[in-house]
Design a protein around this motif. Structure first.
Motif, PDB file in Angstrom:
ATOM      1  N   LYS A 197       0.848  -1.188   0.000  1.00 50.79           N
ATOM      2  CA  LYS A 197       0.000   0.000   0.000  1.00 50.79           C
ATOM      3  C   LYS A 197       0.885   1.240   0.000  1.00 50.79           C
ATOM      4  O   LYS A 197       2.053   1.187   0.358  1.00 50.79           O
ATOM      5  CB  LYS A 197      -0.902   0.038   1.241  1.00 50.79           C
ATOM      6  N   MET A 198       0.292   2.358  -0.374  1.00 48.78           N
ATOM      7  CA  MET A 198       0.982   3.636  -0.319  1.00 48.78           C
ATOM      8  C   MET A 198       0.807   4.245   1.070  1.00 48.78           C
ATOM      9  O   MET A 198      -0.322   4.485   1.515  1.00 48.78           O
ATOM     10  CB  MET A 198       0.424   4.598  -1.370  1.00 48.78           C
ATOM     11  N   PHE A 199       1.921   4.473   1.750  1.00 47.34           N
ATOM     12  CA  PHE A 199       1.864   5.230   2.994  1.00 47.34           C
ATOM     13  C   PHE A 199       1.620   6.706   2.666  1.00 47.34           C
ATOM     14  O   PHE A 199       2.159   7.250   1.694  1.00 47.34           O
ATOM     15  CB  PHE A 199       3.169   5.094   3.778  1.00 47.34           C
ATOM     16  N   VAL A 200       0.790   7.348   3.498  1.00 46.52           N
ATOM     17  CA  VAL A 200       0.567   8.789   3.410  1.00 46.52           C
ATOM     18  C   VAL A 200       0.700   9.341   4.827  1.00 46.52           C
ATOM     19  O   VAL A 200       0.131   8.780   5.766  1.00 46.52           O
ATOM     20  CB  VAL A 200      -0.826   9.140   2.847  1.00 46.52           C
ATOM     21  N   ASN A 201       1.448  10.439   4.963  1.00 46.31           N
ATOM     22  CA  ASN A 201       1.722  10.988   6.286  1.00 46.31           C
ATOM     23  C   ASN A 201       1.559  12.502   6.232  1.00 46.31           C
ATOM     24  O   ASN A 201       2.472  13.232   5.843  1.00 46.31           O
ATOM     25  CB  ASN A 201       3.141  10.610   6.719  1.00 46.31           C
ATOM     26  N   PHE A 202       0.369  12.994   6.589  1.00 47.15           N
ATOM     27  CA  PHE A 202       0.116  14.432   6.569  1.00 47.15           C
ATOM     28  C   PHE A 202       0.849  15.109   7.723  1.00 47.15           C
ATOM     29  O   PHE A 202       0.666  14.738   8.890  1.00 47.15           O
ATOM     30  CB  PHE A 202      -1.381  14.712   6.687  1.00 47.15           C
ATOM     31  N   LEU A 203       1.644  16.132   7.391  1.00 42.48           N
ATOM     32  CA  LEU A 203       2.325  16.927   8.404  1.00 42.48           C
ATOM     33  C   LEU A 203       1.468  18.102   8.856  1.00 42.48           C
ATOM     34  O   LEU A 203       1.828  18.793   9.810  1.00 42.48           O
ATOM     35  CB  LEU A 203       3.659  17.448   7.851  1.00 42.48           C
ATOM     36  N   SER A 204       0.345  18.334   8.206  1.00 38.62           N
ATOM     37  CA  SER A 204      -0.523  19.480   8.480  1.00 38.62           C
ATOM     38  C   SER A 204      -1.443  19.194   9.662  1.00 38.62           C
ATOM     39  O   SER A 204      -1.799  18.057   9.943  1.00 38.62           O
ATOM     40  CB  SER A 204      -1.348  19.795   7.236  1.00 38.62           C
ATOM     41  N   TYR A 205      -1.848  20.290  10.327  1.00 42.13           N
ATOM     42  CA  TYR A 205      -2.739  20.180  11.487  1.00 42.13           C
ATOM     43  C   TYR A 205      -3.550  21.467  11.587  1.00 42.13           C
ATOM     44  O   TYR A 205      -3.028  22.564  11.393  1.00 42.13           O
ATOM     45  CB  TYR A 205      -1.930  19.961  12.766  1.00 42.13           C
ATOM     46  N   ALA A 206      -4.834  21.334  11.905  1.00 43.65           N
ATOM     47  CA  ALA A 206      -5.693  22.501  12.132  1.00 43.65           C
ATOM     48  C   ALA A 206      -6.038  22.549  13.617  1.00 43.65           C
ATOM     49  O   ALA A 206      -5.295  23.097  14.410  1.00 43.65           O
ATOM     50  CB  ALA A 206      -6.931  22.415  11.263  1.00 43.65           C
ATOM     51  N   GLY A 207      -7.171  21.967  13.991  1.00 44.32           N
ATOM     52  CA  GLY A 207      -7.512  21.804  15.405  1.00 44.32           C
ATOM     53  C   GLY A 207      -7.479  23.066  16.235  1.00 44.32           C
ATOM     54  O   GLY A 207      -7.044  23.051  17.387  1.00 44.32           O
ATOM     55  N   GLY A 208      -7.920  24.200  15.652  1.00 41.06           N
ATOM     56  CA  GLY A 208      -7.979  25.433  16.423  1.00 41.06           C
ATOM     57  C   GLY A 208      -6.766  26.328  16.281  1.00 41.06           C
ATOM     58  O   GLY A 208      -6.725  27.411  16.878  1.00 41.06           O
ATOM     59  N   TYR A 209      -5.771  25.909  15.501  1.00 37.67           N
ATOM     60  CA  TYR A 209      -4.570  26.712  15.261  1.00 37.67           C
ATOM     61  C   TYR A 209      -4.556  27.190  13.816  1.00 37.67           C
ATOM     62  O   TYR A 209      -5.014  26.496  12.912  1.00 37.67           O
ATOM     63  CB  TYR A 209      -3.298  25.888  15.490  1.00 37.67           C
ATOM     64  N   TRP A 210      -3.983  28.380  13.570  1.00 33.25           N
ATOM     65  CA  TRP A 210      -3.712  28.755  12.194  1.00 33.25           C
ATOM     66  C   TRP A 210      -2.767  27.734  11.591  1.00 33.25           C
ATOM     67  O   TRP A 210      -1.803  27.306  12.233  1.00 33.25           O
ATOM     68  CB  TRP A 210      -3.082  30.136  12.100  1.00 33.25           C
ATOM     69  N   PRO A 211      -2.983  27.320  10.336  1.00 38.71           N
ATOM     70  CA  PRO A 211      -2.099  26.318   9.729  1.00 38.71           C
ATOM     71  C   PRO A 211      -0.627  26.700   9.764  1.00 38.71           C
ATOM     72  O   PRO A 211       0.240  25.844   9.974  1.00 38.71           O
ATOM     73  CB  PRO A 211      -2.622  26.228   8.292  1.00 38.71           C
ATOM     74  N   ARG A 212      -0.282  27.967   9.581  1.00 40.03           N
ATOM     75  CA  ARG A 212       1.111  28.387   9.599  1.00 40.03           C
ATOM     76  C   ARG A 212       1.756  28.093  10.963  1.00 40.03           C
ATOM     77  O   ARG A 212       2.880  27.610  11.049  1.00 40.03           O
ATOM     78  CB  ARG A 212       1.229  29.875   9.289  1.00 40.03           C
ATOM     79  N   ASN A 213       1.024  28.399  12.035  1.00 35.91           N
ATOM     80  CA  ASN A 213       1.578  28.206  13.378  1.00 35.91           C
ATOM     81  C   ASN A 213       1.700  26.736  13.731  1.00 35.91           C
ATOM     82  O   ASN A 213       2.716  26.301  14.289  1.00 35.91           O
ATOM     83  CB  ASN A 213       0.708  28.934  14.406  1.00 35.91           C
ATOM     84  N   SER A 214       0.666  25.964  13.411  1.00 42.10           N
ATOM     85  CA  SER A 214       0.738  24.536  13.742  1.00 42.10           C
ATOM     86  C   SER A 214       1.818  23.855  12.913  1.00 42.10           C
ATOM     87  O   SER A 214       2.550  22.990  13.420  1.00 42.10           O
ATOM     88  CB  SER A 214      -0.621  23.864  13.523  1.00 42.10           C
TER      89      SER A 214
END
Length: 318
Positions: free
Chosen positions: A254-271
């Motif tokens: 299978k293709m591994f996918v690993n998102f480094l992005s996070y939202a969860g109440g933070y601006w994307p730039r800061n997280s």
């Protein structure tokens, strides 16, 4: 200033990889004086062309972007702002996975617009495809992987049948079918010059079907919101665990996918900065000489984390 930026020059000098990778590839840096190169001497606009065409895409580390067209905070406010580079520059800098999310387009009954939820990003799917086609025509040794998602949001949300009809319209009436590889994981050689379509929409066509978790095609980490007292620390631990799973499973089908992005109440730039500094950069910089295939690794703001982007490219040449 975070580690991911201030350590760039020291990492490039200390990795010890430039000479070794240059020797492995026949000194590519000398051939790429006109554009960016990684610390290993690999030209970022044509790095895939340096790899054996018999490799499966499953054997690669593929840097990517999350919500790839969300450049302008005026189109949804800062919560939806995830990129500073447009698609052409992303591709020149080594990005090879694009996260393209669509709803309908008001006044254009056959078209798809690019959205972040219900926020239109003022670019159409055909604009993105034309940018991809132009890049691949100039760099025929490369391939792109594209997640095409039915965003299902706001007043321009589309049901399954209508989204399929519009995709069909793009493939045939607008002439984009020949741009795509549609069925099954190819070798790099078979995919060169094409966009490998990863279908995040219901379809009866037997395409590579995206999963944000597990299915027959993908093993994905995409935790974008958690509870607890240290959500960004938890996100970093999810990222590291997925890197470790990929490293421990070189023959995984299978293709591994690993998102480094996070939202969860933070601006994307800061997280993004926090996760890079606390987890991603330390993990990768400690393993610059370790052979691994990490699969698709999408991120926010690669322009602020060029060192991480280039580490991921160089991982294919260890």
């Amino acid at each position: 200033m975070g580690i991911a930026r201030r350590e760039l020059l020291r990492w490039g000098a200390g990795a010890g990889g430039a000479a070794a990778v240059g020797a492995l590839l026949g000194a590519p840096a000398a051939l790429a004086a006109g554009g960016p190169t990684t610390p290993g001497g690999v030209p970022t606009d044509s790095w895939m062309g340096r790899l054996d065409g018999n490799l499966s895409l499953l054997d690669l580390t593929v840097p990517g972007t999350h919500d790839s067209c969300c450049q302008n905070p005026w189109y949804g406010t800062e919560w939806s702002h995830t990129q500073n580079w447009g698609i052409p520059q992303q591709l020149q800098e080594g990005v090879r996975f694009l996260d393209i999310r669509c709803n309908g387009l008001k006044g254009a009954p056959d078209e798809l617009g690019i959205y972040h939820s219900d926020a239109y990003q003022h670019i159409r799917l055909q604009d993105v495809l034309d940018q991809c086609r132009a890049f691949l025509a100039a760099h025929p040794g490369e391939t792109l992987l594209m997640r095409l998602r039915n965003e299902r949001a706001g007043g321009q949300a589309l049901d399954d049948a209508e989204f399929q009809r519009r995709v069909d319209h793009y493939l045939d009436a607008l002439g984009y079918r020949g741009l795509f590889h549609l069925y099954g994981w190819p070798t790099l050689g078979a995919a060169r010059g094409k966009v490998v379509l990863l279908a995040d929409f219901a379809n009866p066509w037997g395409l590579i079907d995206w999963s944000s978790g597990q299915n027959a095609w993908f093993d994905t980490q995409d935790v974008w919101q958690t509870g607890g007292t240290d959500p960004l620390g938890d996100k970093g631990r999810y990222v590291v665990a997925q890197f470790d799973r990929a490293f421990a499973s070189p023959g995984y089908p299978k293709m591994f996918v690993n998102f480094l992005s996070y939202a969860g109440g933070y601006w994307p730039r800061n997280s993004s900065q926090a996760v890079m500094d606390r987890a991603v950069y330390p993990y990768l910089s400690a393993r610059t000489r370790q052979r691994a295939r990490f699969g698709i690794v999408p991120m926010d703001f690669p322009d602020l984390h060029v060192n991480v982007l280039q580490m991921l490219v160089d991982k294919n040449f260890v």
